[in-house]
Write a protein that holds these residues in place. Structure first.
Motif, PDB file in Angstrom:
ATOM      1  N   ALA A 105     -47.441   2.165  52.439  1.00  0.00           N
ATOM      2  CA  ALA A 105     -48.599   1.287  52.260  1.00  0.00           C
ATOM      3  C   ALA A 105     -49.305   1.611  50.946  1.00  0.00           C
ATOM      4  N   GLY A 106     -49.645   0.570  50.196  1.00  0.00           N
ATOM      5  CA  GLY A 106     -50.304   0.748  48.904  1.00  0.00           C
ATOM      6  C   GLY A 106     -49.330   0.883  47.744  1.00  0.00           C
ATOM      7  N   GLN A 107     -48.041   0.910  48.051  1.00  0.00           N
ATOM      8  CA  GLN A 107     -47.011   1.066  47.016  1.00  0.00           C
ATOM      9  C   GLN A 107     -46.073  -0.136  47.039  1.00  0.00           C
ATOM     10  N   GLY A 108     -45.188  -0.158  46.074  1.00  0.00           N
ATOM     11  CA  GLY A 108     -44.200  -1.228  46.012  1.00  0.00           C
ATOM     12  C   GLY A 108     -43.015  -0.805  45.178  1.00  0.00           C
ATOM     13  N   ILE A 109     -42.032  -1.653  45.142  1.00  0.00           N
ATOM     14  CA  ILE A 109     -40.852  -1.411  44.317  1.00  0.00           C
ATOM     15  C   ILE A 109     -40.552  -2.680  43.523  1.00  0.00           C
ATOM     16  N   THR A 110     -39.794  -2.501  42.467  1.00  0.00           N
ATOM     17  CA  THR A 110     -39.301  -3.637  41.697  1.00  0.00           C
ATOM     18  C   THR A 110     -37.803  -3.740  41.922  1.00  0.00           C
ATOM     19  N   ALA A 111     -37.372  -4.872  42.446  1.00  0.00           N
ATOM     20  CA  ALA A 111     -35.950  -5.162  42.622  1.00  0.00           C
ATOM     21  C   ALA A 111     -35.577  -6.238  41.602  1.00  0.00           C
ATOM     22  N   VAL A 112     -34.347  -6.697  41.658  1.00  0.00           N
ATOM     23  CA  VAL A 112     -33.901  -7.758  40.750  1.00  0.00           C
ATOM     24  C   VAL A 112     -33.395  -8.926  41.587  1.00  0.00           C
ATOM     25  N   PHE A 113     -33.895 -10.104  41.278  1.00  0.00           N
ATOM     26  CA  PHE A 113     -33.463 -11.315  41.945  1.00  0.00           C
ATOM     27  C   PHE A 113     -33.170 -12.367  40.878  1.00  0.00           C
ATOM     28  N   ARG A 114     -31.919 -12.792  40.817  1.00  0.00           N
ATOM     29  CA  ARG A 114     -31.469 -13.770  39.819  1.00  0.00           C
ATOM     30  C   ARG A 114     -31.861 -13.361  38.400  1.00  0.00           C
ATOM     31  N   LYS A 115     -31.618 -12.102  38.112  1.00  0.00           N
ATOM     32  CA  LYS A 115     -31.845 -11.497  36.796  1.00  0.00           C
ATOM     33  C   LYS A 115     -33.313 -11.440  36.393  1.00  0.00           C
ATOM     34  N   GLN A 116     -34.214 -11.536  37.361  1.00  0.00           N
ATOM     35  CA  GLN A 116     -35.643 -11.407  37.090  1.00  0.00           C
ATOM     36  C   GLN A 116     -36.231 -10.346  38.007  1.00  0.00           C
ATOM     37  N   PRO A 117     -37.342  -9.712  37.566  1.00  0.00           N
ATOM     38  CA  PRO A 117     -37.962  -8.705  38.434  1.00  0.00           C
ATOM     39  C   PRO A 117     -38.573  -9.336  39.686  1.00  0.00           C
ATOM     40  N   LEU A 118     -38.415  -8.612  40.780  1.00  0.00           N
ATOM     41  CA  LEU A 118     -38.955  -9.026  42.069  1.00  0.00           C
ATOM     42  C   LEU A 118     -39.861  -7.914  42.562  1.00  0.00           C
ATOM     43  N   PHE A 119     -41.128  -8.230  42.835  1.00  0.00           N
ATOM     44  CA  PHE A 119     -42.085  -7.240  43.337  1.00  0.00           C
ATOM     45  C   PHE A 119     -42.110  -7.289  44.860  1.00  0.00           C
ATOM     46  N   VAL A 120     -41.888  -6.137  45.483  1.00  0.00           N
ATOM     47  CA  VAL A 120     -41.977  -6.001  46.941  1.00  0.00           C
ATOM     48  C   VAL A 120     -43.042  -4.949  47.206  1.00  0.00           C
ATOM     49  N   ARG A 121     -44.156  -5.367  47.752  1.00  0.00           N
ATOM     50  CA  ARG A 121     -45.320  -4.476  47.910  1.00  0.00           C
ATOM     51  C   ARG A 121     -45.813  -4.484  49.344  1.00  0.00           C
ATOM     52  N   LYS A 122     -46.124  -3.271  49.839  1.00  0.00           N
ATOM     53  CA  LYS A 122     -46.690  -3.134  51.183  1.00  0.00           C
ATOM     54  C   LYS A 122     -48.188  -2.912  51.035  1.00  0.00           C
ATOM     55  N   LEU A 123     -48.959  -3.905  51.473  1.00  0.00           N
ATOM     56  CA  LEU A 123     -50.407  -3.855  51.323  1.00  0.00           C
ATOM     57  C   LEU A 123     -51.046  -2.943  52.370  1.00  0.00           C
ATOM     58  N   THR A 124     -52.132  -2.296  51.978  1.00  0.00           N
ATOM     59  CA  THR A 124     -52.917  -1.485  52.913  1.00  0.00           C
ATOM     60  C   THR A 124     -53.856  -2.413  53.682  1.00  0.00           C
TER      61      THR A 124
END
Length: 197
Positions: A77-96
């Motif tokens: 919670a409060g953190q996230g990761i950057t993945a790649v989707f169709r050659k663009q950055p994808l933000f996946v964040r778990k909100l507090t």
């Protein structure tokens, strides 16, 4: 002589030349030939068109890149990761819970691109915010996916290129960006795994 004319007349109207509906034998034999010709033309057309149409289908590598699976199990919670989707950055964040409350407290009338947090997340999974990591101004990658990065005045994301600032629901609050960060199509496969695309 009249007998010869009657005989000649009867020979031209032989029963073998006509059926009960008045069709001549050559008419009856011509129907299957027409059907066969049209069928052959149709099959020939399909044979010619199939390679042209099938080459437009996406290749295996394109199909593989059209979706991205993301493991959520390591995101706190409060953190996230950057993945790649169709050659663009994808933000996946778990909100507090605090970030969710901040997003819910914002009146929609204050937003340039009004959307609630519920509209930007899946039902029953309000803590998971999945967005494209591309600023809607000119396509820079905003900061803020981790708590160590600059999250701007609204605790969401900050674009270092031209100063656009997003809140905890990734909605534009300040700066030149016209729209919120884009939420792509995604689904939860399990509690700890999503498929994007």
């Amino acid at each position: 002589m009249a007998d010869t004319a009657a005989t000649a007349d009867s020979s031209t109207t032989n029963d073998s030349d006509h059926d009960s509906g008045g069709l001549r034998r050559r008419d009856v034999l011509g129907i299957p030939a027409n059907v066969a010709a049209v069928s052959a033309a149709g099959v020939g057309g399909l044979v010619v068109l199939y390679p042209l149409i099938s080459q437009m289908a996406p290749s295996a590598d394109v199909l593989a890149a059209s979706t991205t699976d993301v493991d959520l199990s390591s995101i706190e919670a409060g953190q996230g990761i950057t993945a790649v989707f169709r050659k663009q950055p994808l933000f996946v964040r778990k909100l507090t819970p605090k970030e969710i409350a901040e997003a819910d407290a914002v009146p929609l009338s204050e937003l340039r691109d009004p959307e609630t947090l519920e509209e930007r997340t899946k039902e029953g999974r309000k803590e998971w915010l999945i967005t494209m990591g591309v600023c809607t101004h000119l396509g820079c990658v905003p900061l803020g996916i981790t708590s160590e990065q600059n999250r701007g005045d609204y605790g969401g994301y900050f674009c270092p290129c031209h100063g656009s600032q997003y809140d905890t629901a990734a909605r534009i609050r300040k700066g030149p960006a016209p729209k919120n960060l884009v939420v792509p199509d995604y689904k939860f496969d399990t509690d700890t795994k999503i498929t994007v695309g």
